[in-house]
Every structure is written in C-alpha cells, then in structure tokens.
Motif scaffolding. Structure first.
Motif, PDB file in Angstrom:
ATOM      1  N   TRP A  70       0.815  -1.203   0.000  1.00 28.54           N
ATOM      2  CA  TRP A  70       0.000   0.000   0.000  1.00 28.54           C
ATOM      3  C   TRP A  70       0.854   1.261   0.000  1.00 28.54           C
ATOM      4  O   TRP A  70       0.327   2.378   0.043  1.00 28.54           O
ATOM      5  N   GLN A  71       2.183   1.102  -0.050  1.00 27.13           N
ATOM      6  CA  GLN A  71       3.064   2.257   0.009  1.00 27.13           C
ATOM      7  C   GLN A  71       2.789   3.222  -1.144  1.00 27.13           C
ATOM      8  O   GLN A  71       2.883   4.434  -0.984  1.00 27.13           O
ATOM      9  N   GLU A  72       2.453   2.706  -2.310  1.00 25.63           N
ATOM     10  CA  GLU A  72       2.100   3.546  -3.456  1.00 25.63           C
ATOM     11  C   GLU A  72       1.076   2.776  -4.282  1.00 25.63           C
ATOM     12  O   GLU A  72       1.424   1.893  -5.069  1.00 25.63           O
ATOM     13  N   LEU A  73      -0.177   3.123  -4.091  1.00 22.48           N
ATOM     14  CA  LEU A  73      -1.261   2.383  -4.725  1.00 22.48           C
ATOM     15  C   LEU A  73      -1.362   2.743  -6.206  1.00 22.48           C
ATOM     16  O   LEU A  73      -0.867   3.764  -6.658  1.00 22.48           O
ATOM     17  N   HIS A  75      -0.330   0.627  -8.670  1.00 22.35           N
ATOM     18  CA  HIS A  75       0.548  -0.238  -9.450  1.00 22.35           C
ATOM     19  C   HIS A  75       0.011  -1.670  -9.537  1.00 22.35           C
ATOM     20  O   HIS A  75       0.453  -2.441 -10.389  1.00 22.35           O
ATOM     21  N   PHE A  76      -0.908  -2.034  -8.647  1.00 20.96           N
ATOM     22  CA  PHE A  76      -1.531  -3.345  -8.652  1.00 20.96           C
ATOM     23  C   PHE A  76      -3.043  -3.152  -8.591  1.00 20.96           C
ATOM     24  O   PHE A  76      -3.527  -2.102  -8.153  1.00 20.96           O
ATOM     25  N   PRO A  77      -3.806  -4.152  -9.038  1.00 18.32           N
ATOM     26  CA  PRO A  77      -5.253  -4.053  -8.883  1.00 18.32           C
ATOM     27  C   PRO A  77      -5.618  -3.827  -7.422  1.00 18.32           C
ATOM     28  O   PRO A  77      -4.965  -4.336  -6.509  1.00 18.32           O
ATOM     29  N   ASP A  78      -6.669  -3.059  -7.205  1.00 17.72           N
ATOM     30  CA  ASP A  78      -7.047  -2.693  -5.834  1.00 17.72           C
ATOM     31  C   ASP A  78      -7.341  -3.920  -4.975  1.00 17.72           C
ATOM     32  O   ASP A  78      -7.009  -3.947  -3.785  1.00 17.72           O
ATOM     33  N   VAL A  79      -7.969  -4.948  -5.574  1.00 20.35           N
ATOM     34  CA  VAL A  79      -8.322  -6.115  -4.783  1.00 20.35           C
ATOM     35  C   VAL A  79      -7.077  -6.853  -4.311  1.00 20.35           C
ATOM     36  O   VAL A  79      -7.095  -7.510  -3.257  1.00 20.35           O
ATOM     37  N   VAL A  80      -5.973  -6.739  -5.048  1.00 19.07           N
ATOM     38  CA  VAL A  80      -4.739  -7.441  -4.679  1.00 19.07           C
ATOM     39  C   VAL A  80      -4.138  -6.863  -3.411  1.00 19.07           C
ATOM     40  O   VAL A  80      -3.535  -7.588  -2.610  1.00 19.07           O
ATOM     41  N   VAL A  81      -4.289  -5.560  -3.196  1.00 18.79           N
ATOM     42  CA  VAL A  81      -3.691  -4.918  -2.021  1.00 18.79           C
ATOM     43  C   VAL A  81      -4.700  -4.757  -0.886  1.00 18.79           C
ATOM     44  O   VAL A  81      -4.418  -4.053   0.088  1.00 18.79           O
ATOM     45  N   THR A  82      -5.860  -5.420  -0.993  1.00 20.39           N
ATOM     46  CA  THR A  82      -6.906  -5.267   0.029  1.00 20.39           C
ATOM     47  C   THR A  82      -6.410  -5.683   1.406  1.00 20.39           C
ATOM     48  O   THR A  82      -6.612  -4.962   2.402  1.00 20.39           O
ATOM     49  N   SER A  83      -5.770  -6.844   1.512  1.00 20.68           N
ATOM     50  CA  SER A  83      -5.324  -7.326   2.821  1.00 20.68           C
ATOM     51  C   SER A  83      -4.268  -6.410   3.418  1.00 20.68           C
ATOM     52  O   SER A  83      -4.231  -6.195   4.640  1.00 20.68           O
ATOM     53  N   ALA A  84      -3.382  -5.862   2.581  1.00 13.87           N
ATOM     54  CA  ALA A  84      -2.360  -4.943   3.090  1.00 13.87           C
ATOM     55  C   ALA A  84      -3.004  -3.673   3.639  1.00 13.87           C
ATOM     56  O   ALA A  84      -2.621  -3.185   4.710  1.00 13.87           O
ATOM     57  N   VAL A  85      -3.997  -3.130   2.922  1.00 10.85           N
ATOM     58  CA  VAL A  85      -4.698  -1.940   3.405  1.00 10.85           C
ATOM     59  C   VAL A  85      -5.480  -2.261   4.673  1.00 10.85           C
ATOM     60  O   VAL A  85      -5.522  -1.464   5.611  1.00 10.85           O
ATOM     61  N   GLU A 257      -8.011   5.775  -2.509  1.00  9.16           N
ATOM     62  CA  GLU A 257      -6.644   6.273  -2.435  1.00  9.16           C
ATOM     63  C   GLU A 257      -5.900   6.049  -3.749  1.00  9.16           C
ATOM     64  O   GLU A 257      -5.067   6.875  -4.148  1.00  9.16           O
ATOM     65  N   SER A 258      -6.195   4.959  -4.411  1.00 15.06           N
ATOM     66  CA  SER A 258      -5.554   4.699  -5.700  1.00 15.06           C
ATOM     67  C   SER A 258      -5.929   5.761  -6.720  1.00 15.06           C
ATOM     68  O   SER A 258      -5.076   6.242  -7.485  1.00 15.06           O
ATOM     69  N   GLU A 259      -7.191   6.153  -6.751  1.00 15.13           N
ATOM     70  CA  GLU A 259      -7.631   7.196  -7.678  1.00 15.13           C
ATOM     71  C   GLU A 259      -7.006   8.541  -7.322  1.00 15.13           C
ATOM     72  O   GLU A 259      -6.577   9.293  -8.212  1.00 15.13           O
ATOM     73  N   GLN A 260      -6.926   8.846  -6.045  1.00 16.12           N
ATOM     74  CA  GLN A 260      -6.309  10.104  -5.623  1.00 16.12           C
ATOM     75  C   GLN A 260      -4.827  10.146  -6.002  1.00 16.12           C
ATOM     76  O   GLN A 260      -4.338  11.169  -6.512  1.00 16.12           O
ATOM     77  N   GLN A 261      -4.140   9.051  -5.777  1.00 10.74           N
ATOM     78  CA  GLN A 261      -2.726   9.018  -6.120  1.00 10.74           C
ATOM     79  C   GLN A 261      -2.519   9.057  -7.628  1.00 10.74           C
ATOM     80  O   GLN A 261      -1.565   9.655  -8.128  1.00 10.74           O
ATOM     81  N   ARG A 262      -3.428   8.421  -8.370  1.00  9.50           N
ATOM     82  CA  ARG A 262      -3.316   8.457  -9.830  1.00  9.50           C
ATOM     83  C   ARG A 262      -3.478   9.886 -10.342  1.00  9.50           C
ATOM     84  O   ARG A 262      -2.726  10.348 -11.203  1.00  9.50           O
ATOM     85  N   GLN A 263      -4.473  10.601  -9.842  1.00  5.95           N
ATOM     86  CA  GLN A 263      -4.670  11.980 -10.259  1.00  5.95           C
ATOM     87  C   GLN A 263      -3.483  12.858  -9.869  1.00  5.95           C
ATOM     88  O   GLN A 263      -3.074  13.731 -10.649  1.00  5.95           O
ATOM     89  N   ALA A 264      -2.939  12.622  -8.685  1.00  7.73           N
ATOM     90  CA  ALA A 264      -1.776  13.403  -8.265  1.00  7.73           C
ATOM     91  C   ALA A 264      -0.580  13.145  -9.174  1.00  7.73           C
ATOM     92  O   ALA A 264       0.156  14.075  -9.534  1.00  7.73           O
ATOM     93  N   ARG A 265      -0.380  11.886  -9.573  1.00  5.12           N
ATOM     94  CA  ARG A 265       0.729  11.574 -10.476  1.00  5.12           C
ATOM     95  C   ARG A 265       0.512  12.206 -11.845  1.00  5.12           C
ATOM     96  O   ARG A 265       1.457  12.715 -12.460  1.00  5.12           O
ATOM     97  N   GLU A 266      -0.722  12.196 -12.344  1.00  4.06           N
ATOM     98  CA  GLU A 266      -1.013  12.804 -13.639  1.00  4.06           C
ATOM     99  C   GLU A 266      -0.797  14.309 -13.604  1.00  4.06           C
ATOM    100  O   GLU A 266      -0.260  14.893 -14.544  1.00  4.06           O
ATOM    101  N   GLU A 267      -1.224  14.957 -12.529  1.00  6.11           N
ATOM    102  CA  GLU A 267      -1.016  16.398 -12.404  1.00  6.11           C
ATOM    103  C   GLU A 267       0.466  16.731 -12.323  1.00  6.11           C
ATOM    104  O   GLU A 267       0.926  17.699 -12.948  1.00  6.11           O
TER     105      GLU A 267
END
Length: 454
Positions: A70-73, A75-85, A257-267
């Motif tokens: 979950w350090q940087e969401l 990069h993997f499908p959201d369901v894959v990092v569910t347990s880590a989150v 959080e994945s969507e927020q981080q994606r938008q931040a990376r795009e900006e």
C-alpha cells in the motif's frame, strides 16, 4: 484498545500453522504461477489449484528493507492490495506501528512476523513467500474454498499446537491457545490463568501454563455439550464475517486512495511536461516578436548585403554544427612590419605595432627645401616617436596594468595550443556527462524499482 505486533502473532500462530499444513497438502512440490491482473495464484499440481492472492509486501536483501504494497497504490489491482490496506487500518486502530510504516529495515524473520500479524486482522490464514529474483521475496496471503479446514477435533488441535510451539514464535501461550480455540469454533473455559479446558466434538484437552508457557497437556472430560459447541462455531463464523466486512471496507479505501494518487501523479506529470516545453520553446526568454505592421516607417539599420548581428533567430533550415577554435602559434604569426629606421634588435623586443602619423598634404618645393631637416635630425625624431609608441598602451589589457609579452615565444607559451584546447573541452564535456550520471543515480527510484529491489 492497543496491541503489539507480538500480540497479533500470538493470536494467529496456531491457526496459521494448520492452514499452512493444508496448503502444503495441496501444493506438494509443484510449481506455481501468479497473475495479479486476474488475479490468481495457481499451483501446478494434479489437478491444478487456483487461489486468490493478496500481496502484502516484499522483502529485499539488496535494499535491506520491507515495503508494504500500500506504500504507493495504483501499481496493482485494488483487490490485490486489500489485505495490506486492511492490515494498515487495523494497525492504526490498535496502535501497531509496524503495520502502518510503509518501509521497515529488514531483520531476521521480520517478513514472516508481519505476515502472521496481518493474518490475525484479515482472517486470511494461509500465505506463500514467492521468490521474485534478485534477492526479493513477495509475501502473499492466499485464500480459496480448497483451503477450508475440517471440523475441529482435540487430536488435530493438539498436533497443530505441538508443531507450532517448535518454532518458538509464540510468546504468550495463553493468548495463543484462547485465540486458536475461538477461531476454530471450539469451546474453551478457563479454571484459572494457569489452567484451561478445550472441548471439541471428539473430546477435550486440559492445558497447564507456567509463566505464560504451556507446561503440560492431558486428556479431559468435555466441559460443555453440543449446544455450546454449536454456539462456539457460530461465534467463529461471525468473527470471520466481520473480517470479510472489514476487507470490503478496505477495498473501498484502496480504490479511493488509488484514484487520488493516480490523479496526483497525472497532475505532477502534466506540470513537468509544461515546464519542459516552456524551457525548450524557441524565444521563451526573449522579447515578444514585433509584427511587420509595427515596423512600418522604421529605418532599417542593416541594409541588404551587410552581415546581420549574431543574436538573430536561427533559420528554419538551420542545422547544428561543430565550432572549433585554433590558436595561432608563434610560427604561424605574421612578422610585424618594421620601419627601416628602427634597428633589428629593437624590432625583436618591440611586439606592438608602430603608430605612424597620417600623411599630410605635400608642401611646396620652396617650403620643403626651407623646412627640410637634416638626416640626423629626422632619425632622432623617428626614434623618439618609436619610444613613445612603446610606452603608450595599445590594448585594453595593457591599459588596465597587464604587462605585455617580452617576446613572441613567451607570449605563445602562456596560451594553450589548439590540441590542448580541444582536449580541455572534451574533458569538460566528459565531466558534465559523468556529473549528470551521478545526479541521475541519486534520484529517488520508482516504486517498482524499490518494491522489487531493482
């Protein structure tokens, strides 16, 4: 309520051992493959078994650290990092710092300990350490109907506890036994802190404790009947359902959080591209161009046929070229003009050009004969002019106090030759290139490079 990492490990150690034994029965020595896009974790057994993978994180021997997925969401499908989150959210609620720190310094057994703690708060009790190469190991939680355990029996539970205690992972055995019995749907009753009776469908076990360690175990009479056993099984189902609800909540958090981080990376990328385009745009630091209409009536300062100054915009068909320099050596330098009235020794030591007076209008013959000095007087006058020319500075550098070269050889020795100048230029370029490479090496690596130790 707060807990420690060891508390969570104690709560999961026994049931984790039982699930790992079940996973070993399914896999044997077969190969495996993982596809996070599906997602699926496949055991190439006969028949093959496909399970659901949940990526907790990776440990890198080369980097010397553990990184949560979950350090940087994104990069993997959201369901894959569910347990880590889900583990991170539980860590924030329980105050377990190890579950909320994105990167931890690697230590002996740290990855396994973090995985065991994650099992206690996710309800996914089987794991697989997948070797990714380069000293990197990805720790996965796996789940599926094929891993379902049979109904608990005291004989099976006794063997599991004995096997788990051999690893010396558990510290507080009372906590470990109590959690195991409740998670498996068995009934446990405590006579004192030093004695507990675990009842299952096939009988009961009495366990003795000394200083938080199991000191003895023996068969016992069942403490409850079937009704209480059914109730214990129902409570275990409710606990698993509560953890599944937490997993669905963690999935929503990961998606947000994945969507927020994606938008931040795009900006950030858009800002970087805009800054780069502005920096390389032609005329970005020059004055705005003047239209032809604004130049009407303005006198041209560069008539046709004359060279334009060097600060003009490049032509559209201009191509980059190579600029070379050449230092005129003493042998190539033309010999200075020497007045016939100056001696050869004076010509060698005098490197400055002789300043001659402009020619005057020709006098009449009578006046010429009357004013013409003698040859000796003319020679003395010209020598005085030459002495004055040597004293008067002829260049800005001399006027500022710099000493003129005494001889032509001395002046040329203080200047680098053409070959030396080209070598110096190449050295400067190589130095700049090596400095650029060092600057690139110090940049922070991307997530995949850090996550997989590349």
């Amino acid at each position: 309520m707060t807990k420690t990492l060891q508390d969570l490990i104690d709560e999961s150690i026994f049931i984790s051992t039982e699930y790992q034994a079940r996973l070993a029965e399914l896999s044997g020595n077969s190969d495996w493959s993982v596809d996070f896009s599906a997602p699926s974790f496949t055991l190439e057994s006969d028949p093959s078994v496909s399970l659901s993978p949940y990526l907790l994180g990776t440990e890198s021997e080369q980097r010397g650290s553990w990184i949560w997925s979950w350090q940087e969401l994104g990069h993997f499908p959201d369901v894959v990092v569910t347990s880590a989150v889900q583990a991170r959210e539980a860590g924030e609620h329980l105050g377990v710092q190890e579950l909320t720190t994105d990167e931890l310094v690697l230590s002996e057994g740290l990855a396994r300990r973090l995985t065991l703690a994650a099992k206690a708060v996710t309800g996914v009790f089987a794991h697989y350490p997948a070797v990714a190469g380069g000293g990197v190991r990805a720790w996965l939680l796996v789940d599926g109907p094929e891993l379902e355990l049979p109904e608990p029996t005291v004989n099976r539970m006794g063997r599991v506890m004995a096997e788990a205690l051999q690893t010396n992972t558990a510290v507080h055995h009372q906590r470990a036994v109590d959690s195991y019995a409740r998670l498996r749907g068995a009934h446990i009753s405590w006579d004192t802190e030093a004695c507990a009776v675990v009842t299952a469908t096939d009988g009961a076990l009495r366990l003795w404790f000394d200083e938080n360690k199991i000191s003895g175990i023996e068969p016992a009479e069942p403490a409850v009947g079937q009704r209480e056993l059914d109730r214990a099984a129902q409570e275990a189902d409710q606990h698993r359902q509560a953890l599944r609800d937490e997993a669905r909540r963690a999935l929503k958090i990961a998606q947000r959080e994945s969507e927020q981080q994606r938008q931040a990376r795009e900006e950030a990328e858009a800002q970087r591209v805009a800054a780069t385009e502005a920096a390389v745009a032609p005329g970005a630091e020059q004055q705005p161009a003047v239209s032809l209409e604004d130049t009407e009536g303005v006198e041209r300062t560069h008539p046709e046929g004359q060279d334009l100054p060097f600060d003009q915009e490049p032509r559209e068909n201009a191509e980059p070229g190579l600029v070379s320099t050449h230092v005129v050596t003493e042998e190539e330098a033309p010999e200075p003009a020497v007045s016939p009235q100056v001696s050869q020794d004076e010509a060698v030591t005098d490197t400055h050009p002789i300043v001659e007076k402009p020619a005057e209008s020709e006098p009449s013959e009578a006046q010429d004969e009357q004013d013409q000095p003698s040859a000796l007087e003319r020679l003395r006058a010209e020598q005085a002019q030459n002495e004055a020319a040597r004293v008067t500075p002829n260049s800005p550098h001399e006027a500022e106090g710099s000493e003129p070269a005494e001889t032509g050889s001395t002046a040329s020795s203080e200047l680098p030759s053409a070959g030396e100048e080209r070598v110096s230029a190449r050295s400067d370029v190589e130095t700049d290139e090596s400095q650029d490479q060092e600057d690139q090496g110090t940049k922070k690596k991307g997530f995949f490079s850090r996550f997989f130790g590349l």
